[in-house]
Design a protein around this motif. Structure first.
Motif, PDB file in Angstrom:
ATOM      1  N   THR A   1      -4.561  -1.343   4.077  1.00 53.54           N
ATOM      2  CA  THR A   1      -4.456  -0.232   3.128  1.00 53.54           C
ATOM      3  C   THR A   1      -4.672   1.091   3.836  1.00 53.54           C
ATOM      4  N   PHE A   2      -5.610   1.125   4.755  1.00 51.20           N
ATOM      5  CA  PHE A   2      -5.881   2.325   5.548  1.00 51.20           C
ATOM      6  C   PHE A   2      -4.608   2.785   6.268  1.00 51.20           C
ATOM      7  N   ASN A   3      -3.932   1.837   6.915  1.00 50.60           N
ATOM      8  CA  ASN A   3      -2.708   2.175   7.643  1.00 50.60           C
ATOM      9  C   ASN A   3      -1.600   2.627   6.709  1.00 50.60           C
ATOM     10  N   GLY A   4      -1.416   1.903   5.610  1.00 53.02           N
ATOM     11  CA  GLY A   4      -0.396   2.298   4.651  1.00 53.02           C
ATOM     12  C   GLY A   4      -0.671   3.661   4.055  1.00 53.02           C
ATOM     13  N   ALA A   5      -1.940   3.943   3.797  1.00 52.32           N
ATOM     14  CA  ALA A   5      -2.311   5.228   3.201  1.00 52.32           C
ATOM     15  C   ALA A   5      -2.092   6.385   4.165  1.00 52.32           C
ATOM     16  N   ILE A   6      -2.408   6.181   5.426  1.00 49.45           N
ATOM     17  CA  ILE A   6      -2.159   7.229   6.419  1.00 49.45           C
ATOM     18  C   ILE A   6      -0.685   7.591   6.443  1.00 49.45           C
ATOM     19  N   CYS A   7       0.157   6.561   6.508  1.00 49.17           N
ATOM     20  CA  CYS A   7       1.604   6.806   6.568  1.00 49.17           C
ATOM     21  C   CYS A   7       2.107   7.485   5.298  1.00 49.17           C
TER      22      CYS A   7
ATOM     23  N   ALA B   1       0.827  -1.213   0.000  1.00 48.28           N
ATOM     24  CA  ALA B   1       0.000   0.000   0.000  1.00 48.28           C
ATOM     25  C   ALA B   1       0.858   1.258   0.000  1.00 48.28           C
ATOM     26  N   THR B   2       1.862   1.321   0.871  1.00 48.62           N
ATOM     27  CA  THR B   2       2.689   2.528   0.921  1.00 48.62           C
ATOM     28  C   THR B   2       3.430   2.735  -0.394  1.00 48.62           C
ATOM     29  N   ALA B   3       3.920   1.635  -0.986  1.00 52.06           N
ATOM     30  CA  ALA B   3       4.643   1.754  -2.257  1.00 52.06           C
ATOM     31  C   ALA B   3       3.715   2.162  -3.383  1.00 52.06           C
ATOM     32  N   ARG B   4       2.548   1.536  -3.443  1.00 55.04           N
ATOM     33  CA  ARG B   4       1.616   1.812  -4.542  1.00 55.04           C
ATOM     34  C   ARG B   4       1.049   3.228  -4.446  1.00 55.04           C
ATOM     35  N   LEU B   5       1.030   3.756  -3.224  1.00 60.15           N
ATOM     36  CA  LEU B   5       0.499   5.104  -3.025  1.00 60.15           C
ATOM     37  C   LEU B   5       1.582   6.175  -3.086  1.00 60.15           C
ATOM     38  N   GLY B   6       2.797   5.767  -3.467  1.00 60.18           N
ATOM     39  CA  GLY B   6       3.818   6.754  -3.799  1.00 60.18           C
ATOM     40  C   GLY B   6       4.952   6.937  -2.827  1.00 60.18           C
ATOM     41  N   ALA B   7       5.016   6.149  -1.740  1.00 56.73           N
ATOM     42  CA  ALA B   7       6.084   6.330  -0.764  1.00 56.73           C
ATOM     43  C   ALA B   7       7.256   5.389  -1.033  1.00 56.73           C
ATOM     44  N   LYS B   8       8.472   5.868  -0.797  1.00 57.67           N
ATOM     45  CA  LYS B   8       9.649   5.008  -0.838  1.00 57.67           C
ATOM     46  C   LYS B   8       9.536   4.029   0.321  1.00 57.67           C
ATOM     47  N   THR B   9       9.575   2.723   0.027  1.00 57.74           N
ATOM     48  CA  THR B   9       9.237   1.709   1.036  1.00 57.74           C
ATOM     49  C   THR B   9      10.319   0.649   1.178  1.00 57.74           C
ATOM     50  N   VAL B  10      10.685   0.399   2.437  1.00 56.99           N
ATOM     51  CA  VAL B  10      11.576  -0.714   2.791  1.00 56.99           C
ATOM     52  C   VAL B  10      10.758  -1.706   3.597  1.00 56.99           C
TER      53      VAL B  10
ATOM     54  N   SER C   1      -6.303  -5.847  -4.355  1.00 53.92           N
ATOM     55  CA  SER C   1      -7.351  -4.823  -4.316  1.00 53.92           C
ATOM     56  C   SER C   1      -6.817  -3.440  -3.941  1.00 53.92           C
ATOM     57  N   ILE C   2      -5.540  -3.343  -3.581  1.00 57.36           N
ATOM     58  CA  ILE C   2      -4.975  -2.063  -3.144  1.00 57.36           C
ATOM     59  C   ILE C   2      -4.880  -1.105  -4.330  1.00 57.36           C
ATOM     60  N   PRO C   3      -5.410   0.102  -4.199  1.00 61.38           N
ATOM     61  CA  PRO C   3      -5.421   1.028  -5.340  1.00 61.38           C
ATOM     62  C   PRO C   3      -4.079   1.714  -5.551  1.00 61.38           C
ATOM     63  N   THR C   4      -3.920   2.275  -6.728  1.00 59.65           N
ATOM     64  CA  THR C   4      -2.766   3.116  -7.032  1.00 59.65           C
ATOM     65  C   THR C   4      -3.034   4.531  -6.525  1.00 59.65           C
ATOM     66  N   ARG C   5      -1.984   5.332  -6.521  1.00 62.41           N
ATOM     67  CA  ARG C   5      -2.146   6.726  -6.090  1.00 62.41           C
ATOM     68  C   ARG C   5      -3.119   7.460  -7.016  1.00 62.41           C
TER      69      ARG C   5
END
Length: 303
Positions: free
Chosen positions: A253-259, A47-56, A291-295
């Motif tokens: 997804t909610f948590n990843g999106a918040i971050c 979720a964090t990656a798909r929504l645009g964040a650099k993710t490790v 089901s996780i959406p893109t940004r």
């Protein structure tokens, strides 16, 4: 680009769709079967990656086809997988999921290699954790690993976000290191000792949790929205009304999106609204990571 490190579980989800969930001891006929990558940690990292964040991502899989497939999936999402290690003695984690016609689910998880993620594995990722903007975790991995990661992050001034699922007793020391905790209704009741029946009791529960040392609290209330205690200010962010197909992965997804929103500099209210849009999209689709959406999808969501 500011970085998010996710420490958590990786599973393969085996999903069966049926009209209703079976009662104990009952066998019922089902419908569609899907096998998808999942696990709360992996879902949040995707979720964090798909929504645009650099993710490790820091995790442990088995040395098997499920583990190798998971790592390939993460790499395709642009996730840094240097700290996704393989355990030679345990299989990769598996989740058995049943979903009814209302989108409600019932899940049993066999943790496998997730249970072998240890503090020494966390230590190997110390530099990445300490140079992140946010550390995001859940509780599908051993508590010593969670506590070790929180200590590294807290000592470096990194915001620690904990999704306390599956819920368990949390030490005062861990709670004092949290920038944000995101329980659902049931988890908040167990953490606070307060039954949530409405907004007034939700605020009492949030303040009781905050009193244990947590800076911010978000209690997710499903279709009612999210109750936020934001540096002492209490308010509700309403959920978006959509036709629910499957709730699997919505919370992750909610948590990843918040971050993802917070590292962009959005306020807590703005971040929760962004996350509400993302999770609303998720529940209209089957599966977790699938089901996780893109940004772009979230930015263009209208309801």
């Amino acid at each position: 680009m500011k970085k998010i490190t996710v420490v958590g579980s990786s599973n393969t989800d085996m999903v069966v769709k049926s009209k209703r969930l079976p009662l104990p001891g009952e066998t019922i006929g089902g419908g569609a079967f899907l096998m998808n990558p999942g696990g709360k940690g992996a879902n949040q990292a995707v979720a964090t990656a798909r929504l645009g964040a650099k993710t490790v991502f820091v995790a442990k899989t088995g040395n098997d086809v499920f583990g190798r497939k998971s790592i390939s999936t993460f790499e395709n999402e642009g996730i840094d997988t240097r700290f996704v290690s393989s355990d030679s003695t345990e299989p990769s984690g598996v989740a058995l999921i049943m979903v009814d016609d209302h989108g409600e689910n019932s899940i049993v998880v066999a943790p496998g290699a997730n249970a072998k993620l240890l503090p020494e594995d966390i230590e190997k990722a110390k530099e990445e954790i300490s140079t992140s903007e946010i550390l995001l975790m859940q509780l599908e991995i051993p508590m010593p690993a969670v506590e070790a990661a929180a200590q590294i992050a807290y000592a470096s001034g990194v915001k620690v976000v904990l999704n306390p699922a599956p819920v368990q007793v949390l030490s005062a020391e861990l709670l004092s290191k949290l920038y944000l905790i995101t329980p659902n209704r049931g988890e908040a009741e167990l953490l606070s000792g307060i039954k949530i029946t409405g907004l007034e009791s939700a605020e009492k529960a949030a303040r009781a949790i905050a009193a244990k040392g947590v800076q911010n609290v978000i209690i997710t209330l499903g279709s009612e929205g999210s109750f936020i205690l934001d540096n002492g200010e209490a308010y509700l962010v309403k959920a978006y009304e959509v036709e629910t197909v499957d709730t699997t992965g919505a919370g992750d997804t909610f948590n990843g999106a918040i971050c993802s929103a917070l590292v962009e500099g959005k306020s807590m209210r703005e971040a929760v609204n962004f996350a509400s849009k993302a999770s609303a999209i998720v529940v209209t689709r089957m599966g977790a990571q699938s089901s996780i959406p893109t940004r772009r999808e979230v930015d263009h969501f209208k309801k």
